[in-house]
Design a protein around this motif. Sequence first.
Motif, PDB file in Angstrom:
ATOM      1  N   ASP A   1       0.808  -1.217   0.000  1.00 31.24           N
ATOM      2  CA  ASP A   1       0.000   0.000   0.000  1.00 31.24           C
ATOM      3  C   ASP A   1       0.842   1.268   0.000  1.00 31.24           C
ATOM      4  N   GLN A   2       2.146   1.148   0.126  1.00 30.38           N
ATOM      5  CA  GLN A   2       3.024   2.310   0.166  1.00 30.38           C
ATOM      6  C   GLN A   2       3.940   2.417  -1.057  1.00 30.38           C
ATOM      7  N   GLU A   3       3.835   1.491  -1.989  1.00 29.38           N
ATOM      8  CA  GLU A   3       4.817   1.496  -3.072  1.00 29.38           C
ATOM      9  C   GLU A   3       4.548   2.618  -4.082  1.00 29.38           C
ATOM     10  N   HIS A   4       5.646   3.105  -4.633  1.00 36.09           N
ATOM     11  CA  HIS A   4       5.607   4.160  -5.640  1.00 36.09           C
ATOM     12  C   HIS A   4       6.326   3.646  -6.881  1.00 36.09           C
ATOM     13  N   THR A   5       5.591   3.444  -7.959  1.00 37.94           N
ATOM     14  CA  THR A   5       6.208   2.938  -9.189  1.00 37.94           C
ATOM     15  C   THR A   5       6.362   4.069 -10.204  1.00 37.94           C
ATOM     16  N   ASP A   6       6.746   5.226  -9.700  1.00 36.30           N
ATOM     17  CA  ASP A   6       6.930   6.383 -10.576  1.00 36.30           C
ATOM     18  C   ASP A   6       8.413   6.742 -10.714  1.00 36.30           C
ATOM     19  N   TYR A   7       9.227   5.710 -10.873  1.00 34.13           N
ATOM     20  CA  TYR A   7      10.671   5.867 -11.044  1.00 34.13           C
ATOM     21  C   TYR A   7      10.971   6.777 -12.229  1.00 34.13           C
ATOM     22  N   ARG A   8      11.909   7.675 -12.044  1.00 35.64           N
ATOM     23  CA  ARG A   8      12.351   8.585 -13.107  1.00 35.64           C
ATOM     24  C   ARG A   8      13.868   8.495 -13.258  1.00 35.64           C
ATOM     25  N   THR A   9      14.313   8.300 -14.468  1.00 41.01           N
ATOM     26  CA  THR A   9      15.742   8.327 -14.741  1.00 41.01           C
ATOM     27  C   THR A   9      16.270   9.703 -14.337  1.00 41.01           C
ATOM     28  N   GLY A  10      17.333   9.709 -13.558  1.00 41.59           N
ATOM     29  CA  GLY A  10      17.905  10.959 -13.076  1.00 41.59           C
ATOM     30  C   GLY A  10      17.355  11.397 -11.729  1.00 41.59           C
ATOM     31  N   GLY A  11      16.298  10.721 -11.248  1.00 40.66           N
ATOM     32  CA  GLY A  11      15.697  11.063  -9.967  1.00 40.66           C
ATOM     33  C   GLY A  11      16.490  10.491  -8.794  1.00 40.66           C
ATOM     34  N   TYR A  12      15.925  10.632  -7.604  1.00 45.24           N
ATOM     35  CA  TYR A  12      16.606  10.224  -6.371  1.00 45.24           C
ATOM     36  C   TYR A  12      16.995   8.747  -6.372  1.00 45.24           C
ATOM     37  N   THR A  13      16.051   7.862  -6.735  1.00 43.22           N
ATOM     38  CA  THR A  13      16.348   6.426  -6.731  1.00 43.22           C
ATOM     39  C   THR A  13      17.477   6.118  -7.713  1.00 43.22           C
ATOM     40  N   HIS A  14      17.419   6.715  -8.889  1.00 46.06           N
ATOM     41  CA  HIS A  14      18.456   6.518  -9.900  1.00 46.06           C
ATOM     42  C   HIS A  14      19.815   6.960  -9.364  1.00 46.06           C
ATOM     43  N   GLN A  15      19.847   8.112  -8.733  1.00 41.69           N
ATOM     44  CA  GLN A  15      21.112   8.622  -8.182  1.00 41.69           C
ATOM     45  C   GLN A  15      21.647   7.688  -7.094  1.00 41.69           C
ATOM     46  N   CYS A  16      20.773   7.203  -6.212  1.00 41.27           N
ATOM     47  CA  CYS A  16      21.207   6.292  -5.141  1.00 41.27           C
ATOM     48  C   CYS A  16      21.759   4.996  -5.715  1.00 41.27           C
ATOM     49  N   TYR A  17      21.045   4.421  -6.686  1.00 36.92           N
ATOM     50  CA  TYR A  17      21.489   3.169  -7.308  1.00 36.92           C
ATOM     51  C   TYR A  17      22.855   3.379  -7.958  1.00 36.92           C
ATOM     52  N   ARG A  18      22.967   4.458  -8.734  1.00 38.21           N
ATOM     53  CA  ARG A  18      24.215   4.736  -9.440  1.00 38.21           C
ATOM     54  C   ARG A  18      25.379   4.914  -8.459  1.00 38.21           C
ATOM     55  N   ASP A  19      25.135   5.620  -7.367  1.00 34.08           N
ATOM     56  CA  ASP A  19      26.189   5.833  -6.375  1.00 34.08           C
ATOM     57  C   ASP A  19      26.610   4.524  -5.709  1.00 34.08           C
ATOM     58  N   ALA A  20      25.660   3.604  -5.527  1.00 28.92           N
ATOM     59  CA  ALA A  20      25.958   2.345  -4.848  1.00 28.92           C
ATOM     60  C   ALA A  20      26.548   1.288  -5.773  1.00 28.92           C
ATOM     61  N   TRP A  21      25.977   1.142  -6.970  1.00 28.80           N
ATOM     62  CA  TRP A  21      26.345   0.015  -7.839  1.00 28.80           C
ATOM     63  C   TRP A  21      26.697   0.389  -9.275  1.00 28.80           C
ATOM     64  N   GLY A  22      26.641   1.630  -9.620  1.00 29.97           N
ATOM     65  CA  GLY A  22      26.860   2.038 -11.005  1.00 29.97           C
ATOM     66  C   GLY A  22      25.524   2.258 -11.702  1.00 29.97           C
ATOM     67  N   GLU A  23      25.572   2.452 -12.979  1.00 33.04           N
ATOM     68  CA  GLU A  23      24.356   2.756 -13.748  1.00 33.04           C
ATOM     69  C   GLU A  23      23.374   1.574 -13.693  1.00 33.04           C
ATOM     70  N   PRO A  24      22.094   1.838 -13.355  1.00 39.21           N
ATOM     71  CA  PRO A  24      21.123   0.738 -13.309  1.00 39.21           C
ATOM     72  C   PRO A  24      20.857   0.176 -14.711  1.00 39.21           C
ATOM     73  N   PRO A  25      20.622  -1.129 -14.818  1.00 33.90           N
ATOM     74  CA  PRO A  25      20.337  -1.726 -16.121  1.00 33.90           C
ATOM     75  C   PRO A  25      19.039  -1.149 -16.711  1.00 33.90           C
ATOM     76  N   ALA A  26      19.155  -0.513 -17.849  1.00 36.82           N
ATOM     77  CA  ALA A  26      17.995   0.138 -18.479  1.00 36.82           C
ATOM     78  C   ALA A  26      16.890  -0.856 -18.816  1.00 36.82           C
ATOM     79  N   ARG A  27      17.238  -2.117 -18.983  1.00 35.67           N
ATOM     80  CA  ARG A  27      16.241  -3.140 -19.317  1.00 35.67           C
ATOM     81  C   ARG A  27      15.192  -3.283 -18.217  1.00 35.67           C
TER      82      ARG A  27
END
Length: 105
Positions: free
Chosen positions: A41-67
């Motif tokens: 009931d709390q999930e947000h599936t509005d991921y945006r390339t360049g947004g906060y989640t993208h930046q966190c993933y990139r900082d932790a593991w590199g560029e997220p797989p676009a697939r």
Amino acid sequence: MAAEIAIAVPVDEMTHAMLAQAQLLSRIAQNADFTVIHQTDQEHTDYRTGGYTHQCYRDAWGEPPARYWLDHDEVTRRREHLAALYASIGMDRSGREHSITFAAA
């Protein structure tokens, strides 16, 4: 909720698949020393390339797989296309309803 981050739809679907294997996921989490907290009931599936989640993933593991990390606009476009295909054969709500009249047996 402050702790909830936007997630891509394909990643969310995989999360649900992993959660269905609770014992296995629990063992993986315990071995890797992390905790999985998931509230549908709390999930947000509005991921945006360049947004906060993208930046966190990139900082932790590199560029997220676009697939898998599809941008919200792309997911919306694909869902609309799929809904149109379903509608063209009499299926509504992404295949959950239909207006097909079956012939008598």
